[in-house]
Design an enzyme around this catalytic site. Structure first.
Site, PDB file in Angstrom:
ATOM      1  N   HIS A 306       0.846  -1.190   0.000  1.00 43.55           N
ATOM      2  CA  HIS A 306       0.000   0.000   0.000  1.00 43.55           C
ATOM      3  C   HIS A 306       0.885   1.244   0.000  1.00 43.55           C
ATOM      4  O   HIS A 306       0.612   2.200  -0.731  1.00 43.55           O
ATOM      5  CB  HIS A 306      -0.938  -0.018   1.202  1.00 43.55           C
ATOM      6  CG  HIS A 306      -1.953   1.066   1.199  1.00 43.55           C
ATOM      7  ND1 HIS A 306      -2.831   1.262   0.157  1.00 43.55           N
ATOM      8  CD2 HIS A 306      -2.223   2.057   2.107  1.00 43.55           C
ATOM      9  CE1 HIS A 306      -3.611   2.291   0.418  1.00 43.55           C
ATOM     10  NE2 HIS A 306      -3.261   2.793   1.587  1.00 43.55           N
ATOM     11  N   GLU A 316       2.677  -0.860   8.002  1.00 43.97           N
ATOM     12  CA  GLU A 316       2.560  -1.935   7.013  1.00 43.97           C
ATOM     13  C   GLU A 316       3.799  -2.823   7.044  1.00 43.97           C
ATOM     14  O   GLU A 316       3.700  -4.052   6.940  1.00 43.97           O
ATOM     15  CB  GLU A 316       2.363  -1.362   5.615  1.00 43.97           C
ATOM     16  CG  GLU A 316       2.152  -2.444   4.556  1.00 43.97           C
ATOM     17  CD  GLU A 316       1.849  -1.900   3.171  1.00 43.97           C
ATOM     18  OE1 GLU A 316       1.501  -2.704   2.289  1.00 43.97           O
ATOM     19  OE2 GLU A 316       1.961  -0.666   2.967  1.00 43.97           O
ATOM     20  N   LYS A 337       3.416   3.538  -5.811  1.00 42.20           N
ATOM     21  CA  LYS A 337       2.916   4.891  -5.562  1.00 42.20           C
ATOM     22  C   LYS A 337       4.049   5.907  -5.596  1.00 42.20           C
ATOM     23  O   LYS A 337       3.818   7.104  -5.771  1.00 42.20           O
ATOM     24  CB  LYS A 337       2.193   4.962  -4.218  1.00 42.20           C
ATOM     25  CG  LYS A 337       0.824   4.274  -4.177  1.00 42.20           C
ATOM     26  CD  LYS A 337       0.136   4.519  -2.845  1.00 42.20           C
ATOM     27  CE  LYS A 337      -1.244   3.859  -2.774  1.00 42.20           C
ATOM     28  NZ  LYS A 337      -1.170   2.385  -2.676  1.00 42.20           N
ATOM     29  N   HIS A 342      -0.927   8.371  -5.303  1.00 40.68           N
ATOM     30  CA  HIS A 342      -2.018   7.627  -4.678  1.00 40.68           C
ATOM     31  C   HIS A 342      -3.324   7.930  -5.399  1.00 40.68           C
ATOM     32  O   HIS A 342      -3.862   9.032  -5.316  1.00 40.68           O
ATOM     33  CB  HIS A 342      -2.124   8.000  -3.207  1.00 40.68           C
ATOM     34  CG  HIS A 342      -2.989   7.082  -2.405  1.00 40.68           C
ATOM     35  ND1 HIS A 342      -3.747   6.067  -2.968  1.00 40.68           N
ATOM     36  CD2 HIS A 342      -3.225   7.014  -1.063  1.00 40.68           C
ATOM     37  CE1 HIS A 342      -4.408   5.435  -2.029  1.00 40.68           C
ATOM     38  NE2 HIS A 342      -4.107   5.982  -0.862  1.00 40.68           N
TER      39      HIS A 342
END
Length: 415
Positions: A306, A316, A337, A342
């Site tokens: 993510h 994370e 990203k 994002h």
């Protein structure tokens, strides 16, 4: 363990890196950034003046000119991405014989925020009789992305738009996967779309101090896992996949790109924007996806994280270590990203497509701008340069506001 196998047979994407899968993949492998100054409105009073805009998009390639004015940009992106995915899957030449088993799950995080802004301005200037288009409501509501796609491709099966913030695209794909596994459909168009690079969209995230203010270095602003990260970079676009039951795909001579084998979804029940310190919800989500896939943690080779370039990167990282133990040191992990920013509700769709490309081509995209790794982020993030490395299983993580989590696992198929 699944009984009906599900494969990816087509993909479409638009992002700040380009229009179409090929251009996105080329630039990802080259480690290029698509982030730049915002061009759509005057940002002189905003603390953040950079974003990931989709450039060179001509909606009339996919939509009649008179219809373009009737829909927000996020719907236009979805229609274009779905058309690309359907063409890639060869469904234009061989559509499903039973259109009632052909469905669409495409969602967005915020929907038509730009149209909402312009309509409010027109309402104040012209009043309710002349300031509001009869197409206003269908232009802004999230489910019109899926609705417009289904109309264009004749999809009479399940039709739904999931809205789960930054997990939207991944949840849409995961639920489409389950729909095929459960026998409700044979073919699903699934993913996410978003267009929030607007005064209200940027202003809202600026107010919450979530965005990077590295305005003088836009291509270096998104820096996941870096000690100097200072917020995410808002972007837009879409990522759309065609999922298909394996037997159905083979019967029509389709070319499977990868198999989707696992899906996990959990809730943090913790906070509206921040995950719990240990990433407990993310841990359960990844474990669920592994169980669903029927594989051991040691079999996973790559994670598209993510990785938003926020404080949550360390959480994370901790969650990955908790799930994979000693194998975490052997895992390749990257946040794309760092290059495309994002995409909010579209992020999971685009990153799922990237994960499929990674295992299909045996190339793992890098995390760029990782010049000063945060000591709390101590995994192999494939810094700076893409890596030629074949993996059999890849995972894509998506975590959203409200504590909503999704993880998808894809398996390489032999050519």
């Amino acid at each position: 363990m699944v009984t009906r196998r599900v494969v990816v047979t087509g993909m479409g994407a638009l992002s700040p890196l380009g229009i179409g899968i090929a251009e996105n993949w080329r630039r990802l492998c080259a480690g290029e950034s698509g982030i730049g100054p915002i061009t759509r409105f005057d940002t002189s009073e905003y603390p953040t003046t950079i974003a990931g805009e989709v450039r060179g998009f001509d909606p009339t390639r996919w939509i009649a000119k008179k219809e373009v004015r009737q829909m927000d940009l996020f719907i236009q992106y979805a229609i274009a991405g779905a058309a690309m995915a359907v063409a890639d899957a060869g469904l234009e030449q061989s559509p499903p014989a039973d259109l009632e088993r052909y469905g669409v799950f495409v969602g967005a995080g915020l929907g038509g925020i730009s149209t909402l802004e312009t309509t409010i301005a027109a309402l104040r200037e012209k009043g309710p009789r002349h300031g509001i288009s009869p197409y206003f409501v269908p232009a802004i509501i999230v489910n019109l992305a899926a609705g417009q796609i289904s109309i264009r491709h004749g999809c009479k099966g399940p039709n739904l738009s999931h809205v789960s913030a930054c997990s939207t695209g991944a949840h849409s794909i995961g639920e489409a996967f389950r729909t095929i596994v459960h026998g409700t459909a044979d073919v699903m168009i699934a993913g996410g779309t978003e267009s929030t690079v607007s005064p209200l969209g940027v202003g809202g995230f600026c107010s919450s101090r979530a965005l990077s203010t590295r305005n003088d270095q836009p291509t270096r602003a998104s820096r996941p896992f870096s000690a100097s990260r200072d917020g995410f970079v808002l972007s837009e676009g879409c990522g759309i996949l065609v999922l298909e039951e394996l037997g159905h795909a083979r019967a029509r001579g389709a070319r499977p790109l990868a198999e989707i084998v696992g899906y996990g979804l959990t809730g943090d029940a913790h906070h509206i924007t921040m995950p719990p310190p240990g990433g407990e919800g993310a841990q359960r989500c990844m474990k669920m996806a592994l169980r669903d896939a029927g594989i051991a943690p040691e079999q996973l080779g790559y994670i598209n994280a993510h990785g938003t370039s926020t404080a949550a990167d360390a959480i994370e990282t901790h969650a990955i270590r908790a799930v994979f133990g000693a194998h975490a040191d052997k895992l390749a992990v990257s946040s794309t990203k760092s290059m495309h920013g994002h995409l909010l509700g579209a992020a999971g769709g685009l990153e799922a497509a990237i994960s499929v490309l990674a295992i299909q081509h045996g190339i793992l995209p890098p995390t760029i701008n990782l010049d000063d790794p945060d000591p709390a982020c101590d995994l192999d993030y494939i810094p700076h340069v893409a890596r030629a490395h074949q993996v059999e299983y890849a995972m894509s993580n998506s975590f959203g506001f409200g504590g909503t989590n999704a993880a998808l696992i894809f398996r390489r198929l032999e050519p």
